[in-house]
Design a protein around this motif. Sequence first.
Motif, PDB file in Angstrom:
ATOM      1  N   MET A 100      74.899  66.844  41.642  1.00  0.00           N
ATOM      2  CA  MET A 100      73.602  67.090  40.956  1.00  0.00           C
ATOM      3  C   MET A 100      73.424  66.451  39.429  1.00  0.00           C
ATOM      4  N   LYS A 101      72.614  65.419  39.351  1.00  0.00           N
ATOM      5  CA  LYS A 101      72.320  65.038  38.111  1.00  0.00           C
ATOM      6  C   LYS A 101      71.282  65.980  37.391  1.00  0.00           C
ATOM      7  N   LYS A 102      71.432  66.427  36.299  1.00  0.00           N
ATOM      8  CA  LYS A 102      70.627  67.285  35.621  1.00  0.00           C
ATOM      9  C   LYS A 102      69.778  66.487  34.456  1.00  0.00           C
ATOM     10  N   VAL A 103      68.471  66.575  34.636  1.00  0.00           N
ATOM     11  CA  VAL A 103      67.737  65.845  33.440  1.00  0.00           C
ATOM     12  C   VAL A 103      66.613  66.966  32.959  1.00  0.00           C
ATOM     13  N   LEU A 104      66.627  66.937  31.586  1.00  0.00           N
ATOM     14  CA  LEU A 104      66.002  67.830  30.717  1.00  0.00           C
ATOM     15  C   LEU A 104      64.845  67.151  30.032  1.00  0.00           C
ATOM     16  N   ARG A 108      59.095  64.523  37.134  1.00  0.00           N
ATOM     17  CA  ARG A 108      59.589  65.930  37.581  1.00  0.00           C
ATOM     18  C   ARG A 108      59.160  65.594  39.199  1.00  0.00           C
ATOM     19  N   LYS A 109      57.903  65.478  39.517  1.00  0.00           N
ATOM     20  CA  LYS A 109      57.259  65.345  40.704  1.00  0.00           C
ATOM     21  C   LYS A 109      58.074  64.493  41.429  1.00  0.00           C
ATOM     22  N   TYR A 110      58.061  63.085  40.973  1.00  0.00           N
ATOM     23  CA  TYR A 110      58.903  62.174  41.514  1.00  0.00           C
ATOM     24  C   TYR A 110      60.302  62.452  42.138  1.00  0.00           C
ATOM     25  N   GLN A 117      68.035  66.961  39.554  1.00  0.00           N
ATOM     26  CA  GLN A 117      67.238  68.190  39.084  1.00  0.00           C
ATOM     27  C   GLN A 117      66.626  67.904  37.891  1.00  0.00           C
ATOM     28  N   VAL A 118      65.316  67.981  37.941  1.00  0.00           N
ATOM     29  CA  VAL A 118      64.529  67.750  36.570  1.00  0.00           C
ATOM     30  C   VAL A 118      63.769  69.014  36.205  1.00  0.00           C
ATOM     31  N   THR A 119      64.123  69.350  34.831  1.00  0.00           N
ATOM     32  CA  THR A 119      63.234  70.374  34.418  1.00  0.00           C
ATOM     33  C   THR A 119      62.670  70.079  33.170  1.00  0.00           C
ATOM     34  N   VAL A 120      61.299  70.311  33.048  1.00  0.00           N
ATOM     35  CA  VAL A 120      60.457  70.070  32.171  1.00  0.00           C
ATOM     36  C   VAL A 120      60.182  71.437  31.141  1.00  0.00           C
ATOM     37  N   VAL A 121      60.506  71.251  29.812  1.00  0.00           N
ATOM     38  CA  VAL A 121      60.390  72.224  28.559  1.00  0.00           C
ATOM     39  C   VAL A 121      59.347  71.672  27.530  1.00  0.00           C
ATOM     40  N   ASP A 122      58.555  72.614  27.195  1.00  0.00           N
ATOM     41  CA  ASP A 122      57.772  72.351  26.023  1.00  0.00           C
ATOM     42  C   ASP A 122      58.625  72.695  25.018  1.00  0.00           C
ATOM     43  N   VAL A 123      59.137  71.859  24.071  1.00  0.00           N
ATOM     44  CA  VAL A 123      60.057  72.317  23.078  1.00  0.00           C
ATOM     45  C   VAL A 123      59.413  73.041  21.987  1.00  0.00           C
ATOM     46  N   LEU A 124      58.337  73.045  21.730  1.00  0.00           N
ATOM     47  CA  LEU A 124      57.597  73.768  20.432  1.00  0.00           C
ATOM     48  C   LEU A 124      57.346  75.159  21.105  1.00  0.00           C
ATOM     49  N   GLU A 125      57.155  75.326  22.688  1.00  0.00           N
ATOM     50  CA  GLU A 125      56.914  76.558  23.246  1.00  0.00           C
ATOM     51  C   GLU A 125      57.994  77.332  23.084  1.00  0.00           C
ATOM     52  N   TYR A 126      59.403  76.626  23.443  1.00  0.00           N
ATOM     53  CA  TYR A 126      60.329  77.339  23.568  1.00  0.00           C
ATOM     54  C   TYR A 126      61.000  77.690  22.326  1.00  0.00           C
ATOM     55  N   ILE A 127      60.766  77.054  21.364  1.00  0.00           N
ATOM     56  CA  ILE A 127      61.076  77.328  19.777  1.00  0.00           C
ATOM     57  C   ILE A 127      60.249  78.682  19.222  1.00  0.00           C
ATOM     58  N   GLY A 128      59.010  78.560  19.780  1.00  0.00           N
ATOM     59  CA  GLY A 128      58.110  79.675  19.274  1.00  0.00           C
ATOM     60  C   GLY A 128      56.952  79.537  19.906  1.00  0.00           C
ATOM     61  N   PRO A 129      56.103  80.208  20.567  1.00  0.00           N
ATOM     62  CA  PRO A 129      54.677  80.239  21.180  1.00  0.00           C
ATOM     63  C   PRO A 129      53.638  79.985  20.107  1.00  0.00           C
ATOM     64  N   LYS A 165      72.465  72.542  30.418  1.00  0.00           N
ATOM     65  CA  LYS A 165      73.685  71.924  30.818  1.00  0.00           C
ATOM     66  C   LYS A 165      73.130  70.565  31.197  1.00  0.00           C
ATOM     67  N   PRO A 166      72.338  69.988  30.484  1.00  0.00           N
ATOM     68  CA  PRO A 166      71.790  68.554  31.047  1.00  0.00           C
ATOM     69  C   PRO A 166      72.761  67.383  30.872  1.00  0.00           C
ATOM     70  N   ASP A 167      72.713  66.502  31.915  1.00  0.00           N
ATOM     71  CA  ASP A 167      73.503  65.208  31.888  1.00  0.00           C
ATOM     72  C   ASP A 167      72.571  64.313  30.821  1.00  0.00           C
ATOM     73  N   VAL A 168      71.206  64.328  30.910  1.00  0.00           N
ATOM     74  CA  VAL A 168      70.553  63.458  29.871  1.00  0.00           C
ATOM     75  C   VAL A 168      69.425  64.358  29.644  1.00  0.00           C
TER      76      VAL A 168
END
Length: 369
Positions: free
Chosen positions: A1-5, A23-25, A34-46, A100-103
């Motif tokens: 499984m290739k992990k994409v962040l 992600r949907k594609y 395996q594609v995961t979407v993260v709102d980077v600013l939300e992750y750092i602090g809402p 643990k993303p590959d890309v």
Amino acid sequence: MKKVLILSASIGGGHNATSNAIRKYAEEFREEYQVTVVDVLEYIGPILSKVAEKTYEINVKNFPEFYGWQYDLNNSTDGKISRNLLPFHNKLKELVMEQKPDVILCVHPVSVTSIIRVREKFGFDYKVCVVVTDYDYHASWIHQDVDMFFVSSNFMKLKLMEDEIPEERIRDSGIPTSHDLQVKLDKYKARYMLDIKDKKTILVMGGSFGAGNLTKLVRSLMKSKLDLQVIVIAGSNRKLKKELDKLVEEAVKDLIILGYTDKISLYMDAADILVTKPGGLTVTEALIKNLPLVITKPIPGQEEENATYLLNHGIGVRLDQDEELHILIEDLIQDEVRLKHMKELQAYYAKPDATKDLFGTLDELLENI
């Protein structure tokens, strides 16, 4: 499984839409990813995310000239890394260790420099790719150590090469959009499915939060001598929708006012002309749908650059005075040669396979995994 962040941000509507399209594609066509979407600013602090999102909205709606001044202030690469930096390296390190993303795909410039710094500082080996979501780029997108740039046009590719990015690290594959947009219905069927009249239809949009003077634009369209049907999408701007709803009672033409809708693709199929601010994703969707564009006053900065690209390539016309929209629409509809050439150029420059091509390039980058 290739992990994409995918690192996105809720500053403008296009970045998250592009991220979710990728992600949907993968979920539908590329199960080995395996594609995961993260709102980077939300992750750092809402709170940080909400402040950034609200500040952007207030500036572009109420102080566009100030926003444009800020945009231009730091828009110089000089062959060096950008000045855009999130000083939260330990927090970003936690995110990388969790996923643990590959890309990592940066779909907003706010994370580009920082995620490369984190790779260098903590010895990670993930690839970093940038997906630019407009038709020109700000310096904050650029870092010499990005492994691959995905851009919308050959113009941007040439410009990146001028900024000393090697050609082999650039793909002018287009802006990824929802796969659903590739399904095109004829106007009659789309109008039937939407339960609207089968007549000349003008679609007016103001972006995710209904920016632009849509009320003034609608009032102008009501003056047209043509028998038009006008559909306005106000997005998440409820105050604007209430204001526009009042126009329905006095409208001398068929006028439909919508707030948020998940049927943008269908409304584009039903329309003859789209009147819109030139956001990168909206422009891309219109090109795929082969829908002639009238560009309203762009936000100084990336939208102004998008407008320049569209005009230089003959795939849009620009409205300078809101009250003259009905004249411009009448002129465009009556100019069959102009419309024909515009649609031909749109079909030529559209890149409907952008998401598919992106994964093809990721296959090459990750072939040993």
